[in-house]
Design a protein around this motif. Sequence first.
Motif, PDB file in Angstrom:
ATOM      1  N   MET A 263      -0.090  -8.061   0.185  1.00  0.00           N
ATOM      2  CA  MET A 263       0.401  -7.471  -1.042  1.00  0.00           C
ATOM      3  C   MET A 263       0.208  -5.958  -0.969  1.00  0.00           C
ATOM      4  O   MET A 263      -0.814  -5.477  -0.485  1.00  0.00           O
ATOM      5  CB  MET A 263      -0.362  -8.057  -2.228  1.00  0.00           C
ATOM      6  CG  MET A 263      -0.009  -7.450  -3.541  1.00  0.00           C
ATOM      7  SD  MET A 263      -0.754  -8.332  -4.899  1.00  0.00           S
ATOM      8  CE  MET A 263       0.623  -8.404  -5.979  1.00  0.00           C
ATOM      9  N   ARG A 264       1.164  -5.215  -1.512  1.00  0.00           N
ATOM     10  CA  ARG A 264       1.101  -3.752  -1.533  1.00  0.00           C
ATOM     11  C   ARG A 264      -0.007  -3.289  -2.478  1.00  0.00           C
ATOM     12  O   ARG A 264      -0.249  -3.905  -3.506  1.00  0.00           O
ATOM     13  CB  ARG A 264       2.424  -3.173  -2.024  1.00  0.00           C
ATOM     14  CG  ARG A 264       3.589  -3.391  -1.097  1.00  0.00           C
ATOM     15  CD  ARG A 264       4.884  -2.985  -1.764  1.00  0.00           C
ATOM     16  NE  ARG A 264       4.834  -1.633  -2.301  1.00  0.00           N
ATOM     17  CZ  ARG A 264       5.598  -0.636  -1.882  1.00  0.00           C
ATOM     18  NH1 ARG A 264       6.462  -0.834  -0.913  1.00  0.00           N
ATOM     19  NH2 ARG A 264       5.508   0.555  -2.435  1.00  0.00           N
ATOM     20  N   ILE A 265      -0.645  -2.179  -2.131  1.00  0.00           N
ATOM     21  CA  ILE A 265      -1.758  -1.693  -2.944  1.00  0.00           C
ATOM     22  C   ILE A 265      -1.287  -1.177  -4.298  1.00  0.00           C
ATOM     23  O   ILE A 265      -1.970  -1.360  -5.302  1.00  0.00           O
ATOM     24  CB  ILE A 265      -2.594  -0.629  -2.187  1.00  0.00           C
ATOM     25  CG1 ILE A 265      -3.891  -0.378  -2.954  1.00  0.00           C
ATOM     26  CG2 ILE A 265      -1.796   0.637  -1.974  1.00  0.00           C
ATOM     27  CD1 ILE A 265      -4.932   0.348  -2.169  1.00  0.00           C
ATOM     28  N   ASP A 266      -0.115  -0.552  -4.357  1.00  0.00           N
ATOM     29  CA  ASP A 266       0.356  -0.070  -5.661  1.00  0.00           C
ATOM     30  C   ASP A 266       0.673  -1.233  -6.592  1.00  0.00           C
ATOM     31  O   ASP A 266       0.353  -1.198  -7.778  1.00  0.00           O
ATOM     32  CB  ASP A 266       1.552   0.870  -5.507  1.00  0.00           C
ATOM     33  CG  ASP A 266       2.779   0.205  -4.918  1.00  0.00           C
ATOM     34  OD1 ASP A 266       2.638  -0.802  -4.197  1.00  0.00           O
ATOM     35  OD2 ASP A 266       3.898   0.706  -5.168  1.00  0.00           O
ATOM     36  N   LYS A 267       1.252  -2.282  -6.052  1.00  0.00           N
ATOM     37  CA  LYS A 267       1.564  -3.456  -6.862  1.00  0.00           C
ATOM     38  C   LYS A 267       0.286  -4.175  -7.309  1.00  0.00           C
ATOM     39  O   LYS A 267       0.181  -4.638  -8.443  1.00  0.00           O
ATOM     40  CB  LYS A 267       2.462  -4.408  -6.079  1.00  0.00           C
ATOM     41  CG  LYS A 267       3.009  -5.535  -6.909  1.00  0.00           C
ATOM     42  CD  LYS A 267       4.037  -6.336  -6.145  1.00  0.00           C
ATOM     43  CE  LYS A 267       4.613  -7.419  -7.021  1.00  0.00           C
ATOM     44  NZ  LYS A 267       5.615  -8.224  -6.318  1.00  0.00           N
TER      45      LYS A 267
END
Length: 137
Positions: free
Chosen positions: A1-5
């Motif tokens: 999973m992306r860190i911003d998300k």
Amino acid sequence: MRIDKFTWAVRIFKTRTIASKACQKGKVKLNEKGVKPSRAISVGDVITVRKGPVLFTFKVKELLKNRVGAKLVEHYIENITSENELEKLELIRLSYKQNRSKGLGRPTKKDRREIAGFLPDNDDDRWDWDDWDFETL
């Protein structure tokens, strides 16, 4: 999973755009290293977020697919922020309340009524410039 998300999904940031911009500005670190918004995270990673003067630290417990409610956040991250940083946050909150003097900001209803007491009762008289003596002002 992306860190911003992820940071948006666990409610560290209000919007995903804000989370992405924080990553780009270097306010978000993953395992003590600066990251881009697209950086993938995994269970056990430590996320450090600077919000104002306070440095928050979170440990990833579990990944998720969608944004979760505030009550469910504790299942996905563990807040490991140091006591020193939490004390700093509390001091900021207390100092804001104590430093605000009465009369700053928007006038209260009482203040408005006191100001209205200086004006003439009739609205038409208020703007009659002939009655004003500018020589004495």
